[in-house]
Design a protein around this motif. Sequence first.
Motif, mmCIF file in Angstrom:
data_model
loop_
_atom_site.group_PDB
_atom_site.id
_atom_site.type_symbol
_atom_site.label_atom_id
_atom_site.label_comp_id
_atom_site.label_asym_id
_atom_site.label_seq_id
_atom_site.Cartn_x
_atom_site.Cartn_y
_atom_site.Cartn_z
ATOM 1 N N GLY A 484 0.809 -1.216 0.000
ATOM 2 C CA GLY A 484 0.000 0.000 0.000
ATOM 3 C C GLY A 484 0.836 1.257 0.000
ATOM 4 O O GLY A 484 0.449 2.270 -0.598
ATOM 5 N N ALA A 485 2.003 1.234 0.658
ATOM 6 C CA ALA A 485 2.874 2.409 0.677
ATOM 7 C C ALA A 485 3.408 2.714 -0.717
ATOM 8 O O ALA A 485 3.539 3.881 -1.102
ATOM 9 C CB ALA A 485 4.035 2.184 1.649
ATOM 10 N N ALA A 486 3.712 1.646 -1.473
ATOM 11 C CA ALA A 486 4.194 1.844 -2.843
ATOM 12 C C ALA A 486 3.089 2.425 -3.717
ATOM 13 O O ALA A 486 3.336 3.297 -4.567
ATOM 14 C CB ALA A 486 4.692 0.528 -3.424
ATOM 15 N N VAL A 487 1.856 1.934 -3.511
ATOM 16 C CA VAL A 487 0.726 2.487 -4.264
ATOM 17 C C VAL A 487 0.546 3.966 -3.927
ATOM 18 O O VAL A 487 0.332 4.815 -4.816
ATOM 19 C CB VAL A 487 -0.568 1.707 -3.945
ATOM 20 N N ALA A 488 0.640 4.319 -2.641
ATOM 21 C CA ALA A 488 0.484 5.719 -2.225
ATOM 22 C C ALA A 488 1.557 6.598 -2.848
ATOM 23 O O ALA A 488 1.265 7.736 -3.279
ATOM 24 C CB ALA A 488 0.540 5.812 -0.707
ATOM 25 N N ALA A 489 2.795 6.096 -2.903
ATOM 26 C CA ALA A 489 3.884 6.895 -3.483
ATOM 27 C C ALA A 489 3.608 7.214 -4.944
ATOM 28 O O ALA A 489 3.888 8.332 -5.415
ATOM 29 C CB ALA A 489 5.204 6.138 -3.343
ATOM 30 N N GLU A 490 3.043 6.259 -5.691
ATOM 31 C CA GLU A 490 2.713 6.503 -7.095
ATOM 32 C C GLU A 490 1.526 7.454 -7.223
ATOM 33 O O GLU A 490 1.518 8.358 -8.070
ATOM 34 C CB GLU A 490 2.404 5.182 -7.794
ATOM 35 N N LEU A 491 0.532 7.252 -6.370
ATOM 36 C CA LEU A 491 -0.677 8.075 -6.467
ATOM 37 C C LEU A 491 -0.410 9.528 -6.081
ATOM 38 O O LEU A 491 -1.070 10.443 -6.607
ATOM 39 C CB LEU A 491 -1.790 7.495 -5.593
ATOM 40 N N VAL A 492 0.522 9.778 -5.183
ATOM 41 C CA VAL A 492 0.876 11.149 -4.819
ATOM 42 C C VAL A 492 1.372 11.911 -6.039
ATOM 43 O O VAL A 492 0.983 13.063 -6.288
ATOM 44 C CB VAL A 492 1.926 11.154 -3.689
ATOM 45 N N VAL A 493 2.244 11.272 -6.825
ATOM 46 C CA VAL A 493 2.760 11.904 -8.046
ATOM 47 C C VAL A 493 1.623 12.137 -9.036
ATOM 48 O O VAL A 493 1.485 13.225 -9.623
ATOM 49 C CB VAL A 493 3.857 11.026 -8.682
ATOM 50 N N ASP A 494 0.785 11.121 -9.231
ATOM 51 C CA ASP A 494 -0.328 11.242 -10.179
ATOM 52 C C ASP A 494 -1.325 12.310 -9.727
ATOM 53 O O ASP A 494 -1.856 13.064 -10.549
ATOM 54 C CB ASP A 494 -1.050 9.900 -10.316
ATOM 55 N N ALA A 495 -1.577 12.353 -8.410
ATOM 56 C CA ALA A 495 -2.567 13.313 -7.894
ATOM 57 C C ALA A 495 -2.128 14.748 -8.150
ATOM 58 O O ALA A 495 -2.947 15.599 -8.516
ATOM 59 C CB ALA A 495 -2.793 13.084 -6.402
ATOM 60 N N ARG A 496 -0.855 15.037 -7.964
ATOM 61 C CA ARG A 496 -0.381 16.404 -8.225
ATOM 62 C C ARG A 496 -0.634 16.786 -9.682
ATOM 63 O O ARG A 496 -1.042 17.922 -9.981
ATOM 64 C CB ARG A 496 1.109 16.512 -7.890
ATOM 65 N N GLU A 497 -0.397 15.856 -10.581
ATOM 66 C CA GLU A 497 -0.605 16.136 -12.000
ATOM 67 C C GLU A 497 -2.090 16.272 -12.325
ATOM 68 O O GLU A 497 -2.495 17.174 -13.074
ATOM 69 C CB GLU A 497 0.014 15.008 -12.834
ATOM 70 N N LEU A 498 -2.918 15.416 -11.769
ATOM 71 C CA LEU A 498 -4.348 15.474 -12.058
ATOM 72 C C LEU A 498 -4.998 16.711 -11.454
ATOM 73 O O LEU A 498 -5.970 17.242 -12.008
ATOM 74 C CB LEU A 498 -5.038 14.216 -11.536
ATOM 75 N N VAL A 499 -4.492 17.188 -10.322
ATOM 76 C CA VAL A 499 -5.014 18.422 -9.729
ATOM 77 C C VAL A 499 -4.724 19.604 -10.643
ATOM 78 O O VAL A 499 -5.607 20.420 -10.935
ATOM 79 C CB VAL A 499 -4.416 18.633 -8.329
ATOM 80 N N LEU A 500 -3.488 19.702 -11.120
ATOM 81 C CA LEU A 500 -3.142 20.821 -11.991
ATOM 82 C C LEU A 500 -3.885 20.735 -13.327
ATOM 83 O O LEU A 500 -4.226 21.756 -13.927
ATOM 84 C CB LEU A 500 -1.631 20.851 -12.235
ATOM 85 N N GLY A 501 -4.164 19.514 -13.783
ATOM 86 C CA GLY A 501 -4.890 19.351 -15.035
ATOM 87 C C GLY A 501 -6.385 19.543 -14.914
ATOM 88 O O GLY A 501 -7.093 19.575 -15.922
ATOM 89 N N GLY A 502 -6.913 19.665 -13.673
ATOM 90 C CA GLY A 502 -8.337 19.907 -13.486
ATOM 91 C C GLY A 502 -9.172 18.651 -13.357
ATOM 92 O O GLY A 502 -10.408 18.728 -13.336
ATOM 93 N N PHE A 503 -8.537 17.471 -13.242
ATOM 94 C CA PHE A 503 -9.285 16.232 -13.059
ATOM 95 C C PHE A 503 -9.750 16.059 -11.615
ATOM 96 O O PHE A 503 -10.825 15.520 -11.372
ATOM 97 C CB PHE A 503 -8.408 15.027 -13.436
ATOM 98 N N LEU A 504 -8.910 16.470 -10.657
ATOM 99 C CA LEU A 504 -9.211 16.304 -9.242
ATOM 100 C C LEU A 504 -9.194 17.649 -8.535
ATOM 101 O O LEU A 504 -8.460 18.562 -8.937
ATOM 102 C CB LEU A 504 -8.177 15.388 -8.580
ATOM 103 N N LEU A 505 -9.987 17.733 -7.477
ATOM 104 C CA LEU A 505 -9.995 18.910 -6.606
ATOM 105 C C LEU A 505 -9.744 18.471 -5.178
ATOM 106 O O LEU A 505 -10.313 17.460 -4.731
ATOM 107 C CB LEU A 505 -11.348 19.613 -6.662
ATOM 108 N N PRO A 506 -8.896 19.200 -4.437
ATOM 109 C CA PRO A 506 -8.794 18.908 -2.998
ATOM 110 C C PRO A 506 -10.160 19.111 -2.352
ATOM 111 O O PRO A 506 -10.895 20.034 -2.711
ATOM 112 C CB PRO A 506 -7.777 19.935 -2.489
#
Length: 518
Positions: A484-506
């Motif tokens: 799960g920690a490895a999954v979180a490490a990957e998702l953190v990188v993806d989340a930053r990109e998706l937030v800037l792209g407008g896919f996700l909102l905090p």
Amino acid sequence: MNGGVAPSTNDALLALRHDLEAADYRVERVDELLGEEATAALERGNRVPARRGILHREPSPLSLLVRLFLLNEPLTTEETTTAFPTLGLAAARELGLLDIEDGLVHAALDLRPYSFDDGVGAGHWWLLSDLGELARGGALPEDHVLGVGGASMSLSSLMIPERARRVLDLGTGCGIQAMHASRFADAVVATDISERAIRLARLNLDLNGIEGVELRLGDLFAPVQGETFDRLVSNPPFVITPRIEGVPSYEYRDGGLVGDALVESVVRGTADILEPGGIAQFLANWEYRDGVDGLERIEAWLEGSGLEYWIVERERQDAAEYAETWIRDGGTRPGTEEFDRLADAWLEDFEHRGVDAVGFGYVLVRKPIGQPLLRRAERVVTPLGTTPLGLHLADCLDAHDRIAGLPDAELEAVAFTVAPDVTVERHYWPGDEDPTAMILRQGGGFGRQVVAGTALTAFVGASDGDLSLGAIAAALGDLLGVDGAAVAAELVVDARELVLGGFLLPAGAVRRVDARTS
């Protein structure tokens, strides 16, 4: 230059506005009058279907205005009186709107309706500019003042429509960006090097009853030296033109400098003109020169400035295609000796300076106030979504600022919501239960597409604002039988990109698009 208007001109513009309103001279009504096919043909520069269709209709003020300004047909003096019952022919000629030749009345300026949705809301205006190539039947004069085209509409869509104290419209042309800025700004200063552009901008502001815009004559930042603004918008004269005798230099598109030096001047000048937290947005061309990537070239202009930036390249043309585009824009047709002469001059200039392509796109620059810097240069070639881009950019910047300063461990504790315009598309080989590819698609903004794996797709699907990124990652780790920690490490990188792209909102962030349409 403040562009004060004589009372007689004000009276004439009020009368003109009255006649345009009475005729219902609006985009929607013109489209209804001409029909879908004729309207589409007219947008391609073909007047024949519209001309044939309008001949069979009973003359009305609207049809007469369409014939005069959109189809470039002369009217009789009697027809002109019907089209302008309040303004009258004499006042229209004094205003510079009409001319008489051989007993017939011709348009001396372009006057057309303009409808928009700029993020503040929907609206419509009437815009005066110089007659285009279709009406003139030949090449344009060098002091030509352009009306609304694709580039100006792109910029007005990009403009972040949040309240601003002072906005600078650099190179205002017919005034269209200043008019849009006036809808959210306390005060607007609009500059241009062209006296003719300043005059037409003044007419457009007064015709549409727009206040709070000050017009100043001068080159680039000279008219506002020593002043600062919290917003800058510009459709500068960015076209790269050979600086040799015999090649026309149009004021509305040519800055008079070699190559992309004009754009460089605008980029470098923003550091001194912006207030802290201020944003500059403009269109630009940049060269691919001497083996240097065009985006790297424009990033180099910002190096050491302390500014944040977001550069988006929408198109790239090779040297020959770029030359053809702008020679045609000036009204010179292919297959003529003049076209060949100009094309040869363009290609000789590019070859001499080592230019093999030119990029076109958008530049957003921000003067930071302490937050971690946003520095991004990218190519986005997918079709744009349906959302006004200014609202989308405002949402993306706000979301970036909320999470940019968080270390990865703290970001794992954040819950996200997926934007409502995001969908997932799954592709399967026939007979397979598991998809071979999954694509996240964005319906608004830049219409982005992201190829996603199983974990990322599941994370986006589970992001409803309740569970944190870390909690979802842990659950996915158990489900997939991985750490799960490895999954979180990957998702953190993806989340930053998706937030800037407008896919996700905090969680807790409110999208301006949704707030406006709710």
